[in-house]
Design a protein around this motif. Structure first.
Motif, PDB file in Angstrom:
ATOM      1  N   LEU A   1      -9.977  92.349   2.059  1.00 26.80           N
ATOM      2  CA  LEU A   1     -10.750  93.069   1.317  1.00 26.80           C
ATOM      3  C   LEU A   1      -9.704  94.151   0.383  1.00 26.80           C
ATOM      4  O   LEU A   1     -10.367  94.483  -0.554  1.00 26.80           O
ATOM      5  CB  LEU A   1     -11.838  94.019   2.139  1.00 26.80           C
ATOM      6  N   SER A   2      -8.759  94.356   0.849  1.00 24.88           N
ATOM      7  CA  SER A   2      -7.683  95.318   0.031  1.00 24.88           C
ATOM      8  C   SER A   2      -6.901  94.584  -0.907  1.00 24.88           C
ATOM      9  O   SER A   2      -5.903  94.306  -0.547  1.00 24.88           O
ATOM     10  CB  SER A   2      -6.997  96.198   0.913  1.00 24.88           C
ATOM     11  N   ALA A   3      -7.577  94.112  -1.988  1.00 24.06           N
ATOM     12  CA  ALA A   3      -6.633  93.365  -3.022  1.00 24.06           C
ATOM     13  C   ALA A   3      -6.172  94.222  -4.050  1.00 24.06           C
ATOM     14  O   ALA A   3      -5.336  93.904  -4.888  1.00 24.06           O
ATOM     15  CB  ALA A   3      -7.498  92.508  -3.734  1.00 24.06           C
TER      16      ALA A   3
ATOM     17  N   ALA B   1      -8.051 105.848  -6.128  1.00 24.02           N
ATOM     18  CA  ALA B   1      -6.599 105.180  -6.667  1.00 24.02           C
ATOM     19  C   ALA B   1      -5.660 105.144  -5.746  1.00 24.02           C
ATOM     20  O   ALA B   1      -4.945 104.027  -5.552  1.00 24.02           O
ATOM     21  CB  ALA B   1      -6.377 105.964  -7.976  1.00 24.02           C
ATOM     22  N   TYR B   2      -5.684 105.959  -4.816  1.00 27.44           N
ATOM     23  CA  TYR B   2      -4.712 106.250  -3.793  1.00 27.44           C
ATOM     24  C   TYR B   2      -4.735 105.400  -2.580  1.00 27.44           C
ATOM     25  O   TYR B   2      -4.116 104.438  -1.931  1.00 27.44           O
ATOM     26  CB  TYR B   2      -4.453 107.740  -3.171  1.00 27.44           C
ATOM     27  N   GLY B   3      -6.171 105.060  -2.140  1.00 27.24           N
ATOM     28  CA  GLY B   3      -6.571 104.425  -1.048  1.00 27.24           C
ATOM     29  C   GLY B   3      -6.741 102.967  -1.322  1.00 27.24           C
ATOM     30  O   GLY B   3      -6.382 102.179  -0.379  1.00 27.24           O
ATOM     31  N   LEU B   4      -7.603 102.632  -2.486  1.00 22.70           N
ATOM     32  CA  LEU B   4      -7.951 101.147  -2.643  1.00 22.70           C
ATOM     33  C   LEU B   4      -6.931 100.705  -3.743  1.00 22.70           C
ATOM     34  O   LEU B   4      -7.033  99.393  -3.693  1.00 22.70           O
ATOM     35  CB  LEU B   4      -9.201 101.125  -3.112  1.00 22.70           C
ATOM     36  N   GLY B   5      -6.007 101.330  -4.257  1.00 23.28           N
ATOM     37  CA  GLY B   5      -5.176 100.912  -5.240  1.00 23.28           C
ATOM     38  C   GLY B   5      -5.616 100.471  -6.660  1.00 23.28           C
ATOM     39  O   GLY B   5      -6.924 100.566  -6.848  1.00 23.28           O
TER      40      GLY B   5
ATOM     41  N   ARG C   1     -10.464 101.007 -11.731  1.00 23.26           N
ATOM     42  CA  ARG C   1     -11.038 101.328 -10.643  1.00 23.26           C
ATOM     43  C   ARG C   1     -12.278 102.292 -10.800  1.00 23.26           C
ATOM     44  O   ARG C   1     -13.365 102.126 -10.230  1.00 23.26           O
ATOM     45  CB  ARG C   1     -10.157 101.702  -9.415  1.00 23.26           C
ATOM     46  N   PHE C   2     -11.969 103.285 -11.388  1.00 20.79           N
ATOM     47  CA  PHE C   2     -12.639 104.377 -11.494  1.00 20.79           C
ATOM     48  C   PHE C   2     -12.759 104.903 -12.988  1.00 20.79           C
ATOM     49  O   PHE C   2     -11.719 105.241 -13.449  1.00 20.79           O
ATOM     50  CB  PHE C   2     -12.376 105.542 -10.610  1.00 20.79           C
ATOM     51  N   THR C   3     -13.882 105.044 -13.629  1.00 21.26           N
ATOM     52  CA  THR C   3     -14.137 105.528 -14.819  1.00 21.26           C
ATOM     53  C   THR C   3     -14.818 106.952 -14.916  1.00 21.26           C
ATOM     54  O   THR C   3     -16.020 106.690 -14.527  1.00 21.26           O
ATOM     55  CB  THR C   3     -14.560 104.688 -15.741  1.00 21.26           C
TER      56      THR C   3
ATOM     57  N   LEU D   1     -17.896 102.354  -1.256  1.00 21.68           N
ATOM     58  CA  LEU D   1     -16.734 101.527  -1.588  1.00 21.68           C
ATOM     59  C   LEU D   1     -15.670 101.376  -0.467  1.00 21.68           C
ATOM     60  O   LEU D   1     -14.447 100.913  -0.655  1.00 21.68           O
ATOM     61  CB  LEU D   1     -16.083 102.720  -2.371  1.00 21.68           C
ATOM     62  N   GLY D   2     -16.393 101.200   0.838  1.00 16.46           N
ATOM     63  CA  GLY D   2     -15.615 100.685   2.005  1.00 16.46           C
ATOM     64  C   GLY D   2     -14.968 101.648   2.800  1.00 16.46           C
ATOM     65  O   GLY D   2     -14.305 101.171   3.678  1.00 16.46           O
ATOM     66  N   MET D   3     -14.900 103.006   2.398  1.00 20.04           N
ATOM     67  CA  MET D   3     -14.265 103.970   3.103  1.00 20.04           C
ATOM     68  C   MET D   3     -15.021 104.902   4.121  1.00 20.04           C
ATOM     69  O   MET D   3     -16.149 105.338   3.690  1.00 20.04           O
ATOM     70  CB  MET D   3     -13.412 104.601   2.333  1.00 20.04           C
ATOM     71  N   ASN D   4     -14.351 105.046   5.325  1.00 23.00           N
ATOM     72  CA  ASN D   4     -14.946 106.077   5.930  1.00 23.00           C
ATOM     73  C   ASN D   4     -14.459 107.436   5.917  1.00 23.00           C
ATOM     74  O   ASN D   4     -13.243 107.726   5.833  1.00 23.00           O
ATOM     75  CB  ASN D   4     -14.690 105.722   7.592  1.00 23.00           C
ATOM     76  N   HIS D   5     -15.370 108.363   5.442  1.00 16.68           N
ATOM     77  CA  HIS D   5     -14.867 109.468   4.885  1.00 16.68           C
ATOM     78  C   HIS D   5     -14.102 110.257   5.909  1.00 16.68           C
ATOM     79  O   HIS D   5     -13.323 111.106   5.615  1.00 16.68           O
ATOM     80  CB  HIS D   5     -15.768 110.386   4.263  1.00 16.68           C
ATOM     81  N   GLU D   6     -14.594 110.252   7.195  1.00 17.19           N
ATOM     82  CA  GLU D   6     -13.738 110.947   8.271  1.00 17.19           C
ATOM     83  C   GLU D   6     -12.441 110.488   8.515  1.00 17.19           C
ATOM     84  O   GLU D   6     -11.325 111.211   8.958  1.00 17.19           O
ATOM     85  CB  GLU D   6     -14.535 111.089   9.265  1.00 17.19           C
ATOM     86  N   ARG D   7     -12.033 109.150   8.219  1.00 24.60           N
ATOM     87  CA  ARG D   7     -10.732 108.587   8.423  1.00 24.60           C
ATOM     88  C   ARG D   7     -10.008 108.506   7.222  1.00 24.60           C
ATOM     89  O   ARG D   7      -8.748 108.454   7.279  1.00 24.60           O
ATOM     90  CB  ARG D   7     -11.091 107.304   9.088  1.00 24.60           C
ATOM     91  N   PHE D   8     -10.470 108.567   6.190  1.00 22.77           N
ATOM     92  CA  PHE D   8      -9.798 108.459   4.816  1.00 22.77           C
ATOM     93  C   PHE D   8      -9.000 109.891   4.743  1.00 22.77           C
ATOM     94  O   PHE D   8      -9.865 110.758   3.845  1.00 22.77           O
ATOM     95  CB  PHE D   8     -10.743 108.192   3.744  1.00 22.77           C
ATOM     96  N   THR D   9      -7.923 110.065   5.166  1.00 20.49           N
ATOM     97  CA  THR D   9      -7.135 111.259   5.262  1.00 20.49           C
ATOM     98  C   THR D   9      -5.804 111.348   4.690  1.00 20.49           C
ATOM     99  O   THR D   9      -5.159 110.407   4.457  1.00 20.49           O
ATOM    100  CB  THR D   9      -7.224 111.971   6.512  1.00 20.49           C
TER     101      THR D   9
END
Length: 518
Positions: free
Chosen positions: A75-77, A213-217, A365-367, A486-494
């Motif tokens: 999933l993390s391409a 950008a940092y997490g998903l690339g 990724r993000f605009t 977008l596939g991220m758990n906000h509590e773990r995305f640190t």
């Protein structure tokens, strides 16, 4: 969290990979390398313990665990991603249409027909309660109710009432998720816009786009991961300033900051080669600079040096990708029928919406598209139509275009500002005009695509469009939900910084709103 230092240094840690390594010590690099090569008994037994532990775990668990881990990795391409998604993402990319200055919810989306009979009556004290007021209206002797100057009409199969100011985006009611009960902690623009964009009212924190950008690339090699487009302002409107701190990477590496394209002319300054310089010469120049930077990185290990190398390489590739991105000559006639002739004007909101669609196709990724001017403290009747005329068709065209091209399912589109407006008039009130002050207690935001629930309306406000009576959504909850899509758990995305596991949603509890997701 991954470190931006050589891969092998984590293997020489006396703390199980959790603490400092030899590369963190203030000693010459040669000594660090020598130390690393000396496999001590403690290091050997520590690594063996981990190996035996994993072997034992494998005998207790079925291979489904490892299959799921492998599936998560696929999933993390993203290029340079620092995290695997916690969930299968419903959206791969996002486009945020930010209405800076705060649109009036009761003039556009939140229909309150009973207010017509309340014209010029004082807002009841029981409704206003103990809300803090801005200095612009706190001294008013009265708070006269100002019903919307415009008519509303049912739109779509659902018959949802939408203002006549939105003849185009009103057609989207069956495709979007309307949230009427957004709430924020801030009552003034600067902290409120920061809170919406970075999850914090103080500057210096990474923006939503930078976190992604940092997490998903990156999903492409030739364009930035995160792009900011600032649309042309409407003459006569009240403009709140916006600045790079809204798309800053904060304590993350600078390579994750948003790249702001210029409104007109070359999208990025100094990207073109000087007259007489060939591509080969430019390539040799960048190689020479990068070799110096690489030597510096190997000696000092500062991740910002590595970021500079990556940015030079991206700039070189953008020299060919940007002209193609901004060349609209390949767009068919149907594009201009959809977006209108205004999309041909560089820097217009419609132009930026079309550009955002082209970037979505190319893996940005993000605009984020900004439209300033919504701060209608006075002359709301004169300025609001200017802003809806500038943004209405572009918003509709973007969602419709993505849907036609099969991109809406995995592209999250967000529309909204930093807070709402008061139902009472700031300053004088007449049948022909009124003004509206800031209102943080409730405002409207909508989302489309990317796993959101189409045709859904979330929450209810009171008869004065002043307080939430059902299903509030705080900015923190909204950001947690966006990350979830977008596939991220906000509590773990640190990201650990200054002794704290920093995250977009901050330290105050936040929750995902499952009703907003399909």
């Amino acid at each position: 969290m991954k470190r931006d230092t050589p891969d092998l240094h984590n293997e020489c840690c006396d703390h199980g990979g959790e603490g400092p390594t030899v590369y963190d010590l203030p000693v010459p690099l040669s000594l660090r390398e020598e130390w690393k090569t000396l496999a001590t008994r403690r290091h050997f037994l520590g690594r063996m313990g981990k190996t035996l532990g994993w072997a034992g775990l494998a005998t207790l668990l079925s291979d489904s665990v490892f299959k799921r881990a492998a599936a998560a990795e696929t999933l993390s391409a993203g290029i340079g991603a620092h995290r695997l998604p916690d969930f299968a993402p419903k959206a791969k990319r996002a486009i945020y249409l930010f209405m800076s200055g705060a649109p009036s919810q009761m003039d556009l989306w939140d229909y309150k027909p009973a207010l017509a009979a309340q014209f010029d009556k004082d807002l009841p004290d029981s409704v206003r309660g103990n809300q803090a007021l801005t200095g612009m209206t706190a001294g008013q002797a009265r708070f006269p109710i100002a019903p919307s100057h415009w008519n509303f009409a049912p739109q779509g199969k659902s018959g949802r009432y939408v203002s006549e100011l939105l003849p185009w985006s009103g057609k989207l009611v069956d495709d979007i998720t309307l949230i009427h009960t957004m709430q924020t902690d801030a009552i003034n623009h600067e902290p409120a816009i920061l809170l919406m964009n970075t999850g914090n009212m103080n500057p210096g924190k990474p923006s939503l786009g930078s976190w992604l950008a940092y997490g998903l690339g990156s999903m492409n090699e030739n364009l930035p991961t995160y792009v900011v487009l600032n649309s042309t302002t409407m003459p006569g409107t009240d403009l709140q300033p916006i600045s790079p701190k809204l798309w800053s990477s904060g304590f993350l590496s600078s390579e994750y900051a948003g790249v702001a394209f210029r409104t007109k002319g070359a999208p990025v300054l100094y990207l073109e080669d000087p007259s007489g310089m060939s591509r080969n010469v430019r390539r040799e120049l960048i190689d020479a600079v990068n070799s110096i930077n690489q030597a510096t990185f190997e000696e000092i290990g500062d991740p910002e040096t590595n970021a500079r190398i990556n940015q030079y390489e991206l700039a070189f590739r953008m020299q060919t990708s940007l002209p193609e991105l901004t060349d609209f000559r390949d767009e068919p006639a149907s594009t201009w029928t959809l977006y209108g002739d205004e999309a041909r004007q560089e820097g217009s909101f419609a132009y930026n919406c079309l550009l955002a669609r082209r970037m979505a196709e190319r893996g940005v990724r993000f605009t984020q598209v900004y439209q300033r001017g919504w701060d209608v403290h006075s002359n709301a009747v004169g300025n609001t139509p200017k802003l809806t005329t500038a943004t209405d068709r572009g918003s509709y065209a973007l969602v419709t275009d993505l849907k036609r091209r099969g991109l809406l399912d995995d592209t999250l589109v967000i529309w909204g500002g930093e807070f709402g407006r008061t139902v009472y008039s700031q300053g004088g009130l007449s049948k022909e005009n009124y003004g509206r002050d800031h209102h943080p207690r409730c405002f409207t935001v909508w989302m489309a695509g990317g796993g959101t629930k189409a045709g859904y309306v979330h929450g209810e406000t009171d008869d004065f469009c002043y307080n939430v009576v059902k299903d509030p959504v705080h900015v923190r909850d909204f950001n947690a939900t966006v990350l979830r899509l977008l596939g991220m758990n906000h509590e773990r995305f640190t990201f650990k910084f200054q002794g704290l596991e920093q995250k977009l949603t901050g330290v105050v509890p936040a929750k995902v709103i499952p009703e907003l997701m399909a």
